[in-house]
Scaffold this motif. Structure first.
Motif, PDB file in Angstrom:
ATOM      1  N   UNK A 114       0.856  -1.196   0.000  1.00  0.00           N
ATOM      2  CA  UNK A 114       0.000   0.000   0.000  1.00  0.00           C
ATOM      3  C   UNK A 114       0.882   1.233   0.000  1.00  0.00           C
ATOM      4  N   UNK A 115       0.507   2.197  -0.801  1.00  0.00           N
ATOM      5  CA  UNK A 115       1.203   3.484  -0.698  1.00  0.00           C
ATOM      6  C   UNK A 115       0.179   4.591  -0.527  1.00  0.00           C
ATOM      7  N   UNK A 116       0.440   5.468   0.421  1.00  0.00           N
ATOM      8  CA  UNK A 116      -0.385   6.668   0.623  1.00  0.00           C
ATOM      9  C   UNK A 116       0.451   7.893   0.275  1.00  0.00           C
ATOM     10  N   UNK A 117      -0.155   8.837  -0.398  1.00  0.00           N
ATOM     11  CA  UNK A 117       0.516  10.121  -0.643  1.00  0.00           C
ATOM     12  C   UNK A 117      -0.372  11.227  -0.097  1.00  0.00           C
ATOM     13  N   UNK A 118       0.141  11.966   0.871  1.00  0.00           N
ATOM     14  CA  UNK A 118      -0.700  12.943   1.571  1.00  0.00           C
ATOM     15  C   UNK A 118       0.053  14.253   1.730  1.00  0.00           C
ATOM     16  N   UNK A 119      -0.649  15.238   2.239  1.00  0.00           N
ATOM     17  CA  UNK A 119       0.041  16.504   2.485  1.00  0.00           C
ATOM     18  C   UNK A 119       0.956  16.380   3.699  1.00  0.00           C
ATOM     19  N   UNK A 120       0.603  15.487   4.636  1.00  0.00           N
ATOM     20  CA  UNK A 120       1.490  15.261   5.778  1.00  0.00           C
ATOM     21  C   UNK A 120       1.134  13.938   6.462  1.00  0.00           C
TER      22      UNK A 120
END
Lengths: 467, 467
Positions: free
Chosen positions: B286-292
């Motif tokens: 799983x990969x998450x890309x977020x602002x923080x």
């Protein structure tokens, strides 16, 4: 290609192949469009109940060389839904095919028939705790098949794309009466030419969409809405860049508002509350949809923008009521525009970076043509502006009818020179056929004509629209 | 339609219309493809430098009825890039058109020539602090024109879509040698038929893409990557639903891994470190890309999933090095597969909800056909599985050649019965022409043929591919 009028004889023969009450005469409602520029000359109204009946109708029309005008919710603004001249057509309304056939929350997919009202699709998605993000002024009467046939836009394109981007699969009937069973729920399917996207946006000239598999999204748990006052379109663009930096892809809408539009609302729709005491020349309506704390994110954005003087004032909705009020203001701008009566309206798009320069140049060109008032507003996040030109205070649009074409020519020429489009979200219909010929790439136009001839050799589908 | 071999006479005449060194004989590298199933029989290699030269070549070929095989990076897996039989073609490589023509960070747009290597597009975007999200194993040699012509997929489709969804505009040359100048940077442009999406995914059979305007995205500031152990594909799906609930649209990738693939890596690529001591039957990347705080979000997801027993073990990357290691493992699975040698590989997609049922049923069908090992892995978030079938331990694929078709037929029949696709992201090429005839919707196939005949009446473009 010579088309034949839909005679009563043809109607009788076709009726015999269909259940009772499928055909009738077309009442007035099917022969007009919202802007009152095109009026249909009559026709046989067909209201089929399923794709098989649509196929029967198209096969008969194709064999008899009778024109077919597909009809959704009738809300289109470029006259694609009425045929003002030529041999009497069959008007094919999808209104009886309005079921939500299935919903797959785990897959984020909903399958709806073409006649389903857009607001009903939204409601069915909401009931399953999902979002169908297509949202536009006419959503209470527009039908999803028409939204797809015209590749409708609206306020959430920035984040979720056009109608095109929200469609996974189609069931459609081609002009020869063959049914394409393409209602796939697949996210990936690389098996040949993209017939789906060819039908989407073809405005009923290549076939009839009868059902669609649509993409759903998670409902953002926290939604924040704000109106912020900016000095200029350039500052609005810089605010957008700042918002993107701070809020990434959670910006659901970024609408530019012009003081002229707010003054029209104040003057014509006095019941609509304006959120700020003074009417600013330029402001933006921003919506964020996040997993949490969207209001805090808006506060932070406002503070950061204030610090670098990108904004001077603003209001962040503190409740759903206030959110509705802000959106209500946005939605009343077109209504007030209509009440004032524009000399010319332009649904245009531009590369984002040239928007401020375009607005300044266009304002000067329009001013040179007469004492007009301009209301330039719209979906700035998509580079999509509604650049609408009005008569001076106290005068009527009719007094300036003779300058309408000069105004539109000036705007469209300018849009073209800036690398923009003369129709961002409303389509070509019958209103902009000449513009497409003038501004369209000749190679692409020739390819469009070849495709039209290949799929609709007798030219029965919505003749006079697009090409 | 009879095609004529590209004679030396034709070559001489064409060379006279082009700058020196544009034409040469085709070396071996242009006549093979990665899986070694198709070999080109020779041809004239054309390496134009711009769209005008491409136009000259296509016009000459169209007039002389000479076949054209467009050639990108040569990494396609279905044989669209080599023409094993028929009259000697012109192989048109875009390798000299590899410039990034422009980048517009404010607009999130990059304009690249078709021969630009995918990794170079990514790098140019990164240099402007933007993300070009198309990402796939062959990105170091695949070219963006080929990615678009095949509508490539990869690991980020879940969040950002296929190559199709990342393209705003095209410059392309149609089979008659006319150039379509469609390099728009517009997000909205509703002016007629969608020629862009017709060319995208047409695998070089309708024209040659020479440049593209591509969408960029903000780079997620915080990226988190984890491998989590699940009991079954059903639990993997439920973990995806939980992740969506908790992380919304910030899930950039959700890959299903099978123990068989990890064992292949362990056995064939001993230098690749496995992140867990035991090899689990099923796991997800799983990969998450977020602002923080993407790592914190992954921690929270893992805890929540552990509580409801959806996961039993896992590892969250604590550094970019560990992130690369996890992705390295994923990327080495196809390499290990190749080292083992599959009897049959299937790039399939399914409605998400039926994936577990499909896997169980397919495993049983394959087992009934022989003592095969199955490695079923892929982009679960998109419903896209690579269902690959291998010989038993210690035996070679050649020993099972006679059962290859039986295995593939069983898989594809099953995929079709579940409403899936026999080609999710690799396309049709020459490998799956018969499958398209067998499983394709007849109405759609007829429309595809009509479109092909309309745009390429002499059938010069990539004959034998797709249709």
């Amino acid at each position: 290609m010579t088309l034949i009028p839909a005679s009563s004889d043809f109607s009788t023969r076709l009726a015999a192949q269909l259940p009772e009450n499928t055909l009738s005469g077309a009442q007035a409602g099917y022969l007009e469009e919202p802007r009152g520029r095109f009026f249909g000359a009559g026709g046989i109204l067909a209201r089929p109940r399923n794709a098989a009946e649509v196929a029967t109708i198209l096969r008969a029309c194709n064999e008899a060389r009778v024109a077919v005008v597909p009809y959704g919710g009738g809300t289109g603004l470029v006259g694609a839904q009425v045929m003002p001249e030529g041999p009497t057509p069959v008007i094919l309304s999808l209104e009886r095919m309005k079921a939500v056939r299935a919903i797959y929350p785990l897959e984020n997919v909903l399958v709806a028939e073409a006649g389903c009202i857009l607001a009903d699709v939204q409601a069915a998605a909401a009931e399953a705790e999902r979002l169908f993000p297509l949202s536009l002024g006419a959503e209470g009467s527009a039908r999803i098949g028409g939204n797809l046939a015209t590749n409708a836009g609206g306020v959430n394109v920035l984040r979720y794309g056009n109608a095109r981007d929200l469609c996974l699969g189609l069931e459609a009937v081609l002009p020869n009466g063959e049914i394409w069973n393409g209602l796939t729920r697949l996210r990936k399917d690389n098996t040949g030419y993209d017939l789906r996207n060819l039908l989407v946006g073809s405005e009923g000239t290549l076939g009839v969409i009868t059902a669609a598999a649509l993409k759903l999204y998670p409902r953002p748990r926290s939604v924040g809405t704000a109106m912020m006052v900016v000095t200029s379109p350039q500052d609005a663009l810089e605010l957008l860049a700042l918002a993107r930096e701070m809020a990434g892809e959670s910006i659901s809408a970024f609408e530019l508002l012009h003081g002229q539009g707010l003054r029209f609302v104040r003057d014509r729709l006095p019941d609509v509350r304006l959120p700020l005491n003074d009417i600013p020349d330029w402001s933006v309506l921003i919506e964020l949809g996040m997993s949490k704390a969207a209001d805090a994110a808006l506060e932070a954005l406002f503070e950061a923008a204030l610090e670098v003087r990108l904004v001077s004032d603003g209001v962040i909705a503190q409740s759903d009521g206030q959110r509705s009020e802000l959106w209500g203001l946005r939605e009343h701008i077109p209504i007030a525009n209509k009440a004032v009566g524009s000399v010319a309206s332009h649904d245009i798009s531009l590369p984002l970076g040239v928007v401020p320069d375009f607005i300044a140049t266009a304002d000067a060109r329009v001013a040179a043509l007469g004492p007009f008032r301009v209301n330039c507003f719209g979906h700035l996040g998509d580079g999509n502006l509604h650049y609408n030109v009005f008569p001076p205070e106290g005068e009527s649009r009719e007094a300036y009818n003779d300058r309408r074409h000069a105004v539109s020519d000036a705007i469209y020429d300018l849009v073209h020179s800036f690398g923009g489009s003369f129709s961002a979200e409303h389509g070509v219909g019958r209103l902009k056929v000449a513009d497409l010929q003038k501004f369209g790439d000749p190679t692409r136009l020739a390819a469009m004509r070849a495709i039209k001839a290949a799929l609709d050799p007798h030219g029965i589908m919505n003749p006079g629209a697009v090409l």
